[in-house]
Motif scaffolding. Structure first.
Motif, short mmCIF file in Angstrom:
data_model
loop_
_atom_site.label_atom_id
_atom_site.label_comp_id
_atom_site.label_asym_id
_atom_site.label_seq_id
_atom_site.Cartn_x
_atom_site.Cartn_y
_atom_site.Cartn_z
N MET A 30 -5.14 2.07 4.45
CA MET A 30 -6.02 0.91 4.49
C MET A 30 -6.78 0.75 3.18
SD MET A 30 -7.58 1.04 8.35
CE MET A 30 -8.85 -0.13 7.90
N HIS A 31 -7.21 1.87 2.59
CA HIS A 31 -7.97 1.83 1.34
C HIS A 31 -7.08 1.53 0.13
CE1 HIS A 31 -11.51 4.45 3.01
NE2 HIS A 31 -11.53 3.21 3.44
N GLU A 32 -5.87 2.03 0.15
CA GLU A 32 -5.02 1.94 -1.03
C GLU A 32 -4.09 0.74 -1.06
OE1 GLU A 32 -2.88 5.58 -1.54
OE2 GLU A 32 -4.70 6.82 -1.66
N GLU A 33 -3.74 0.20 0.10
CA GLU A 33 -2.76 -0.88 0.16
C GLU A 33 -3.37 -2.14 0.77
OE1 GLU A 33 -0.14 -0.48 -1.39
OE2 GLU A 33 0.09 1.70 -1.51
N HIS A 34 -3.65 -3.11 -0.07
CA HIS A 34 -4.30 -4.33 0.40
C HIS A 34 -3.43 -5.10 1.40
CE1 HIS A 34 -7.06 -4.44 -3.41
NE2 HIS A 34 -7.37 -3.48 -2.57
N ALA A 35 -2.13 -5.07 1.19
CA ALA A 35 -1.24 -5.80 2.11
C ALA A 35 -1.39 -5.25 3.52
CB ALA A 35 0.21 -5.68 1.64
N SER B 156 4.61 -3.25 4.36
CA SER B 156 3.93 -2.89 5.61
C SER B 156 4.91 -2.71 6.76
CB SER B 156 2.89 -3.95 5.98
OG SER B 156 1.88 -4.04 5.00
N SER C 86 -4.07 -3.46 4.73
CA SER C 86 -5.42 -3.72 5.25
C SER C 86 -5.58 -5.17 5.68
CB SER C 86 -6.49 -3.35 4.22
OG SER C 86 -6.28 -4.01 2.99
N ASP C 87 -4.90 -6.10 4.97
CA ASP C 87 -4.93 -7.51 5.39
C ASP C 87 -4.25 -7.68 6.75
OD1 ASP C 87 -6.21 -8.21 3.08
OD2 ASP C 87 -4.45 -9.07 2.09
N THR D 97 6.03 -2.62 -4.81
CA THR D 97 5.28 -3.36 -3.81
C THR D 97 5.31 -2.63 -2.47
OG1 THR D 97 5.87 -5.42 -4.90
CG2 THR D 97 5.05 -5.58 -2.65
#
Length: 231
Positions: A123-128, A24, A130-131, A21
């Motif tokens: 930002m493209h690879e990790e949704h956590a 961030s 980018s959120d 996981t």
């Protein structure tokens, strides 16, 4: 003779281990590929207006400000930045451009400098992540809208009270930092669109009413909200 079903089970590959996981907070706290921790003294410069927008900073500790300078040389402070803010987010726009403002430390600051390509990658690879970044952008947009409404409809006294309360972080989770960083009356005047003499007048009035205390640094009391709420 072994049954085909048994052979199939023996030949089945083990399931791949789950991807770890993404954290961030760890990413923003540590150096790594495309990331470097920088430390600035008060008045140190993160970046200057007109320079290439080739990175984004994440402010780990300290306070900073964004300023713009007109063609005529007049400087205006457009917002204050706190720990937990991204600085120079225009660095991830579709086409790399130039800085529209300058970012300067008010207090001693520690920040993570993230190269443009690394910021775009994560930002493209990790949704956590980018959120988290999207949440920051939305909150920054709401704050900018509130600043505009404040500038259009409130008098300079209310605008000054609001800036002081924001700097003291009233309304944020946890206990407010009532002793705000040292800031000049000239900077406060720039932020609310008035003169230094008017700021001095209001500051003396706030102090007489017991809303603030200051002796070099300003201590803000919750009672200053009375200025905002009073019609």
């Amino acid at each position: 003779m072994s049954r085909p079903g048994r052979i199939a089970r023996k030949g089945r590959s083990m399931p791949a281990s789950k991807k770890s996981t993404f954290n961030s907070a760890h990413f923003l706290a540590n150096q790594g590929n495309g990331r470097k921790i920088v430390r600035l003294k008060p008045k140190g410069i993160f970046f200057s207006q007109g320079h290439a927008a080739d990175c984004v900073f994440y402010l780990q500790t300290g306070r900073a400000k964004l300023t713009v300078v007109s063609k005529g040389g007049k400087e205006a402070t457009i917002t204050l930045l706190n720990a937990g803010d991204f600085v120079g987010e225009e660095g991830v726009s579709g086409v790399a451009g130039l800085r529209m403002a300058s970012a300067t430390a008010i207090t001693a600051c520690t920040a993570l400098r993230i190269e443009r390509q690394e910021m775009i990658r994560v930002m493209h690879e990790e949704h956590a992540f980018s959120d988290l970044f999207l949440k920051f952008l939305l909150e920054r947009g709401i704050r900018t809208q509130a600043d505009l409404v404040d500038q259009l409809f409130n008098n300079s006294e209310k605008r000054l009270a609001r800036i002081l309360l924001l700097m003291a972080e009233f309304g944020q989770p946890g206990n407010p930092e009532t002793l705000i960083p040292k800031i000049s009356q000239e900077t406060l005047a720039e932020m609310i669109g008035t003169t230094r003499s008017r700021v001095s007048f209001f500051m003396n009035r706030f102090r007489k009413l017991g809303f603030i205390e200051y002796n070099g640094r300003i201590q803000v009391h919750k009672s200053l909200l009375n200025i905002i709420l009073h019609d």
